[in-house]
Design a protein around this motif. Structure first.
Motif, PDB file in Angstrom:
ATOM      1  N   LEU A 189       1.358  -0.733  -0.080  1.00 37.74           N
ATOM      2  CA  LEU A 189      -0.029  -0.077  -0.242  1.00 37.74           C
ATOM      3  C   LEU A 189       0.818   1.029   0.130  1.00 37.74           C
ATOM      4  CD1 LEU A 189      -2.826   1.323   0.890  1.00 37.74           C
ATOM      5  CD2 LEU A 189      -2.673   0.763   2.696  1.00 37.74           C
ATOM      6  N   PHE A 190       1.166   2.308  -0.589  1.00 37.08           N
ATOM      7  CA  PHE A 190       1.865   2.935  -1.128  1.00 37.08           C
ATOM      8  C   PHE A 190       0.686   4.335  -1.094  1.00 37.08           C
ATOM      9  CE2 PHE A 190       4.998   0.829  -3.738  1.00 37.08           C
ATOM     10  CZ  PHE A 190       5.641   0.290  -2.586  1.00 37.08           C
ATOM     11  N   GLY A 191       1.135   5.132  -0.360  1.00 41.01           N
ATOM     12  CA  GLY A 191       0.589   6.532  -0.620  1.00 41.01           C
ATOM     13  C   GLY A 191       1.152   8.161  -0.353  1.00 41.01           C
ATOM     14  N   THR A 192      -0.088   8.804  -1.133  1.00 37.15           N
ATOM     15  CA  THR A 192       1.556  10.029  -1.709  1.00 37.15           C
ATOM     16  C   THR A 192       0.850  10.644  -0.625  1.00 37.15           C
ATOM     17  OG1 THR A 192      -0.096   9.873  -3.166  1.00 37.15           O
ATOM     18  CG2 THR A 192       1.681   8.877  -3.658  1.00 37.15           C
ATOM     19  N   VAL A 194       0.372  -7.200  -4.973  1.00 39.94           N
ATOM     20  CA  VAL A 194       0.247  -6.772  -6.044  1.00 39.94           C
ATOM     21  C   VAL A 194       0.276  -5.707  -5.101  1.00 39.94           C
ATOM     22  CG1 VAL A 194      -2.113  -6.939  -4.606  1.00 39.94           C
ATOM     23  CG2 VAL A 194      -2.563  -5.670  -6.790  1.00 39.94           C
ATOM     24  N   ILE A 195      -0.055  -4.022  -5.917  1.00 37.04           N
ATOM     25  CA  ILE A 195       0.494  -3.130  -4.956  1.00 37.04           C
ATOM     26  C   ILE A 195       0.066  -2.280  -6.328  1.00 37.04           C
ATOM     27  CG2 ILE A 195       2.099  -1.295  -5.259  1.00 37.04           C
ATOM     28  CD1 ILE A 195       3.887  -3.369  -7.133  1.00 37.04           C
ATOM     29  N   LEU A 196      -1.152  -1.112  -4.550  1.00 33.95           N
ATOM     30  CA  LEU A 196      -1.803  -0.137  -4.383  1.00 33.95           C
ATOM     31  C   LEU A 196      -1.451   1.324  -4.077  1.00 33.95           C
ATOM     32  CD1 LEU A 196      -5.038   1.171  -4.909  1.00 33.95           C
ATOM     33  CD2 LEU A 196      -5.161   0.644  -2.010  1.00 33.95           C
ATOM     34  N   VAL A 197      -1.339   1.831  -5.322  1.00 34.29           N
ATOM     35  CA  VAL A 197      -0.966   3.605  -5.222  1.00 34.29           C
ATOM     36  C   VAL A 197      -2.527   4.447  -4.473  1.00 34.29           C
ATOM     37  CG1 VAL A 197       0.611   4.817  -5.953  1.00 34.29           C
ATOM     38  CG2 VAL A 197       1.371   2.717  -6.422  1.00 34.29           C
ATOM     39  N   ALA A 198      -2.389   4.384  -3.682  1.00 35.81           N
ATOM     40  CA  ALA A 198      -3.788   5.364  -3.675  1.00 35.81           C
ATOM     41  C   ALA A 198      -3.486   6.455  -1.799  1.00 35.81           C
ATOM     42  CB  ALA A 198      -4.587   4.637  -3.522  1.00 35.81           C
ATOM     43  N   PRO A 199      -3.472   7.282  -2.110  1.00 37.43           N
ATOM     44  CA  PRO A 199      -3.978   8.172  -2.760  1.00 37.43           C
ATOM     45  C   PRO A 199      -2.420   8.724  -3.592  1.00 37.43           C
ATOM     46  CG  PRO A 199      -3.666   9.283  -0.804  1.00 37.43           C
ATOM     47  CD  PRO A 199      -3.525   8.378  -0.584  1.00 37.43           C
ATOM     48  N   ALA A 200      -2.768   9.684  -5.152  1.00 41.14           N
ATOM     49  CA  ALA A 200      -1.869   9.238  -5.751  1.00 41.14           C
ATOM     50  C   ALA A 200      -1.915  10.499  -5.964  1.00 41.14           C
ATOM     51  CB  ALA A 200      -1.798   8.639  -7.481  1.00 41.14           C
ATOM     52  N   THR A 201      -0.845  11.417  -6.096  1.00 44.98           N
ATOM     53  CA  THR A 201      -1.278  12.630  -6.771  1.00 44.98           C
ATOM     54  C   THR A 201      -0.481  13.270  -8.204  1.00 44.98           C
ATOM     55  OG1 THR A 201       1.090  13.271  -6.003  1.00 44.98           O
ATOM     56  CG2 THR A 201       0.023  13.525  -4.348  1.00 44.98           C
ATOM     57  N   VAL A 212      -0.155  -6.764   4.878  1.00 45.15           N
ATOM     58  CA  VAL A 212      -0.149  -5.212   4.249  1.00 45.15           C
ATOM     59  C   VAL A 212       1.501  -4.480   4.739  1.00 45.15           C
ATOM     60  CG1 VAL A 212      -0.564  -3.044   4.325  1.00 45.15           C
ATOM     61  CG2 VAL A 212      -2.129  -4.384   4.832  1.00 45.15           C
ATOM     62  N   ARG A 213       1.711  -4.389   3.098  1.00 41.52           N
ATOM     63  CA  ARG A 213       3.530  -3.199   3.986  1.00 41.52           C
ATOM     64  C   ARG A 213       2.891  -2.182   2.977  1.00 41.52           C
ATOM     65  NH1 ARG A 213       3.929  -7.057   6.721  1.00 41.52           N
ATOM     66  NH2 ARG A 213       5.628  -8.356   6.707  1.00 41.52           N
ATOM     67  N   LEU A 214       3.412  -0.469   4.346  1.00 40.31           N
ATOM     68  CA  LEU A 214       2.836   0.545   3.253  1.00 40.31           C
ATOM     69  C   LEU A 214       4.129   1.147   3.233  1.00 40.31           C
ATOM     70  CD1 LEU A 214       1.126   2.305   4.077  1.00 40.31           C
ATOM     71  CD2 LEU A 214       1.328   3.129   6.424  1.00 40.31           C
ATOM     72  N   GLY A 215       3.983   1.511   2.191  1.00 36.28           N
ATOM     73  CA  GLY A 215       5.492   2.554   1.926  1.00 36.28           C
ATOM     74  C   GLY A 215       4.378   4.122   1.172  1.00 36.28           C
ATOM     75  N   LEU A 216       5.529   5.043   1.788  1.00 35.92           N
ATOM     76  CA  LEU A 216       4.990   7.046   1.615  1.00 35.92           C
ATOM     77  C   LEU A 216       5.919   7.533   0.970  1.00 35.92           C
ATOM     78  CD1 LEU A 216       4.095   6.502   5.151  1.00 35.92           C
ATOM     79  CD2 LEU A 216       2.319   6.572   3.148  1.00 35.92           C
ATOM     80  N   THR A 217       5.085   8.369   0.165  1.00 37.68           N
ATOM     81  CA  THR A 217       5.854   9.173  -0.699  1.00 37.68           C
ATOM     82  C   THR A 217       6.984  10.201   0.937  1.00 37.68           C
ATOM     83  OG1 THR A 217       4.309  11.042  -0.629  1.00 37.68           O
ATOM     84  CG2 THR A 217       5.156   9.345  -2.483  1.00 37.68           C
ATOM     85  N   PRO A 218       8.409  10.389   0.444  1.00 40.33           N
ATOM     86  CA  PRO A 218       9.226  11.175   1.859  1.00 40.33           C
ATOM     87  C   PRO A 218       7.574  12.419   2.485  1.00 40.33           C
ATOM     88  CG  PRO A 218       9.687  11.192  -0.225  1.00 40.33           C
ATOM     89  CD  PRO A 218       9.550  10.870  -0.263  1.00 40.33           C
ATOM     90  N   THR A 219       7.091  13.287   1.807  1.00 39.45           N
ATOM     91  CA  THR A 219       6.146  13.930   1.953  1.00 39.45           C
ATOM     92  C   THR A 219       4.518  13.214   3.191  1.00 39.45           C
ATOM     93  OG1 THR A 219       6.721  15.525   0.734  1.00 39.45           O
ATOM     94  CG2 THR A 219       4.752  16.631   1.969  1.00 39.45           C
TER      95      THR A 219
END
Length: 175
Positions: free
Chosen positions: A7-10, A77-84, A32-39
Motif C-alpha cells: 500500500l503506497f500513499g502520497t 499486488v501494489i495499490l498506489v492511493a492516494p496518488a498525486t 500489508v506493507r506500507l510505503g509513503l512518499t517523503p512528504t
C-alpha cells in the motif's frame, strides 16, 4: 497462503485515513506493507510507530542501502492511493527518485499487478501531462481508477470522501 499488498500513499489528504485502510485491507485477508512518499511520511510522522505496529513491518519512504537485505516479502499486488499529480507523472515518465515510484516503475517490468487511484483537483488535471500519464500507465497494464467508478476530480479546496472501497475492490479483482 498469505497474500501481500504493498500500500503506497502520497501527500494528498486521504493519506490521513491510512490506518483505517490498513485495517480494512487486513480484514480482506491481506498482509500489508506500507510505503509513503517523503512528504506523506512527514505528514504521518507522529503515527508512524502505530502504522508499523499495525503492519508488523517498517514503513518505508526511502530506498534501502546497497547490500541491505529487503525486509519486505514480495508483493502480490501494489495499490498506489492516494496518488498525486506528481506521483502519477513521475511513474509514467519513469522518474524514480522516490522509493514508491521506483518500486512501481520496476513493478511494470516485473508484471506485478498494480492499481492506482489519483487524488487530484480539477485544476491539476488541466495540465497536459496528466492525461498522457494516465494513458501511459493504463497501456502498461496498471488499473487506473480515474473517472466514473473511481476518483472524479473535485474543485480546488473542495473536500469529499475518497472512494477507498473502489480501490480495495479493484485490488481484490487483480489477484
Amino acid at each position: 497462503m498469505t497474500r501481500t499488498l504493498y500500500l503506497f500513499g502520497t501527500a494528498a489528504p486521504p493519506v490521513m485515513d491510512i490506518a483505517q485502510v490498513i485495517s480494512d485491507v487486513q480484514t480482506r485477508g491481506w498482509d500489508v506493507r506500507l510505503g509513503l512518499t517523503p512528504t506523506a511520511a512527514r505528514w504521518l510522522g507522529p503515527v508512524l510507530p502505530d502504522l508499523e505496529r499495525r503492519t508488523g513491518a517498517p514503513v518505508r519512504s526511502e530506498y534501502k542501502l546497497p547490500g541491505e537485505p529487503d525486509v519486505w516479502p514480495k508483493a502480490d499486488v501494489i495499490l498506489v492511493a492516494p496518488a498525486t499529480l506528481n506521483t502519477i507523472n513521475q511513474w509514467a515518465l519513469g522518474l524514480t527518485e522516490k522509493f514508491v515510484v521506483g518500486v512501481v516503475a520496476e513493478g511494470i517490468g516485473k508484471k506485478i499487478p498494480m492499481v492506482t487511484m489519483p487524488c487530484v483537483n480539477a485544476a491539476y488535471v488541466q495540465h497536459p501531462q496528466f492525461e498522457q500519464s494516465i494513458e501511459t500507465l493504463r497501456d502498461a497494464g496498471v488499473t487506473v481508477l480515474y473517472g466514473e467508478g473511481g476518483f472524479v476530480p473535485n474543485q480546488p479546496g473542495e473536500s469529499r470522501p475518497y472512494p477507498w472501497r473502489a480501490a480495495l475492490d479493484a485490488v481484490d479483482r487483480r489477484v
